[in-house]
Design an enzyme around this catalytic site. Sequence first.
Site, PDB file in Angstrom:
ATOM      1  N   ARG A 175       8.229   3.530 -12.777  1.00 35.02           N
ATOM      2  CA  ARG A 175       7.183   3.903 -13.743  1.00 35.02           C
ATOM      3  C   ARG A 175       7.292   5.371 -14.144  1.00 35.02           C
ATOM      4  NH1 ARG A 175       3.059   1.591  -9.810  1.00 35.02           N
ATOM      5  NH2 ARG A 175       3.153  -0.657 -10.155  1.00 35.02           N
TER       6      ARG A 175
ATOM      7  N   HIS B 231      -3.847   2.017  -4.802  1.00 43.27           N
ATOM      8  CA  HIS B 231      -3.344   2.412  -3.470  1.00 43.27           C
ATOM      9  C   HIS B 231      -4.482   2.922  -2.570  1.00 43.27           C
ATOM     10  CE1 HIS B 231       1.082   3.475  -4.822  1.00 43.27           C
ATOM     11  NE2 HIS B 231       0.937   2.180  -4.558  1.00 43.27           N
TER      12      HIS B 231
ATOM     13  N   ASN C   8      -0.405 -10.612   0.100  1.00 46.58           N
ATOM     14  CA  ASN C   8      -0.297  -9.759  -1.080  1.00 46.58           C
ATOM     15  C   ASN C   8       0.479 -10.551  -2.125  1.00 46.58           C
ATOM     16  OD1 ASN C   8       0.169  -7.825  -2.993  1.00 46.58           O
ATOM     17  ND2 ASN C   8       1.120  -6.341  -1.591  1.00 46.58           N
TER      18      ASN C   8
ATOM     19  N   ARG D  99      -4.906  -8.800  -0.724  1.00 47.90           N
ATOM     20  CA  ARG D  99      -4.866  -7.536  -1.457  1.00 47.90           C
ATOM     21  C   ARG D  99      -5.095  -7.831  -2.942  1.00 47.90           C
ATOM     22  NH1 ARG D  99       0.215  -3.489  -2.637  1.00 47.90           N
ATOM     23  NH2 ARG D  99      -1.055  -1.856  -3.560  1.00 47.90           N
TER      24      ARG D  99
ATOM     25  N   GLU E 118      -1.054  -0.639   5.323  1.00 44.72           N
ATOM     26  CA  GLU E 118      -2.044  -1.294   4.458  1.00 44.72           C
ATOM     27  C   GLU E 118      -2.449  -2.656   5.000  1.00 44.72           C
ATOM     28  OE1 GLU E 118       0.726  -0.163   1.289  1.00 44.72           O
ATOM     29  OE2 GLU E 118      -1.021  -0.076  -0.025  1.00 44.72           O
TER      30      GLU E 118
END
Length: 395
Positions: free
Chosen positions: A238, A179, A9, A90, A381
Amino acid sequence: MSGTVLVVNSGSSSIKYQLLDPDSGDVVASGLLERIGEPSGHLRHTVDGEKHERDLPQVDHTAGLSAVLAAFDELGPALADAGIRAVGHRVVQGGAEFSGPVALDDDAVSRIDALSPLAPLHNPGNVAGIRVARELLPDVPHVAVFDTAFFADLPEAAATYALEKETAKKYAIKRYGAHGTSHQFVSDAVSTMLGRDDLRQIVLHLGNGASASAVVGGRAVDTSMGLTPLEGLVMGTRTGDMDPAVVFHLRRVGGLGVDEIDDLLNKRSGLKGLTGHNDMREVRELAGAGDADARLALDVYGHRLRKYVGSYAAVMGGLDAVTFTAGVGENDALIRAEVLAPLGFLGIELDDAANTARSSEPRVISAPGSAVTVLVVPTNEELAIARHTIEVSGA
Ligand code: ADP
């Protein structure tokens, strides 16, 4: 062992990696290279439960990934003996063209790179990592797994902004979600656990980034992230949903530049903007000590989540399961209780003891008579990416 997959990732300033067995899910080694582009880099490599820390000189993606591969050879397992079958990458934004994982050749890498304007904070780092990894590990297949893929066939009503249509088309503006690998992994696990493939379910992925999805019979019908991961829930740094006119106001009245506003909304807002801390544990601790900003931040966070649960129940015309996952969702029993307590009218009833019991296993936390099943399912993940990688590469 059936061999391993290296999952990478690669972000703009860090590279996370995991070497794992895609069948059993056993993690052989993992690590995090941080501070790419800063005056000095840092690497943490974990193998056999032991963490090894390394300070590095300034690194770019090439030097960073070389340092990761060197760490494998020095600290184990040596890559030549690790049985690597494939590398899974990813990638955040797959745009309209990637609705599933793809084997990487030069053409696919260029097409992912061409999507960078849609995800300027993410895809360039993803592509840099892919390019270097393909050079350094040329003998195994590389596969890209997209965060957007699970949402590629969202119903048009959920994917379309009510923006003047020619402009939206010209700039490829629509709701892509993110996601998705986690939402798919968790919603599949819930279907398996409950033995039903017709569920109307909501998945709440609450990590540093946070998103909600509505899934009917295995298909995503709505999700909270939009063109980019900025839309939706309150996150670590965020804003999530906000009137876009705030941006005009900051530009016109505050005189802020576009990059400054981007940085403000993505990196200096959310829990961090409201309290100074992006980690939910610290926000909780402050709120417990009576800090009013922290209490308000938790209320804003919970209120937003509750709105999404209610609206997704309406979108699906009913609700069978709500599942919490990722760092906050898996560990913070209080947020789960605070969000769901007023939702008895939807048929949601928590079992307090099950909710507060500590466990790292997938579990049901609703009361036996609850019409809606509430669960905590740890996301994985990396395992999902490893499995997609094997499927696509046939390695
Ligand atoms: P990422 O989005 O970086 O993958 P994670 O899913 O690992 O994030 O979640 C990280 C967040 O989980 C941390 O920022 C922290 O706020 C939260 N977290 C971890 N443990 C706990 C806990 N015990 N209680 C509350 N929040 C937690």
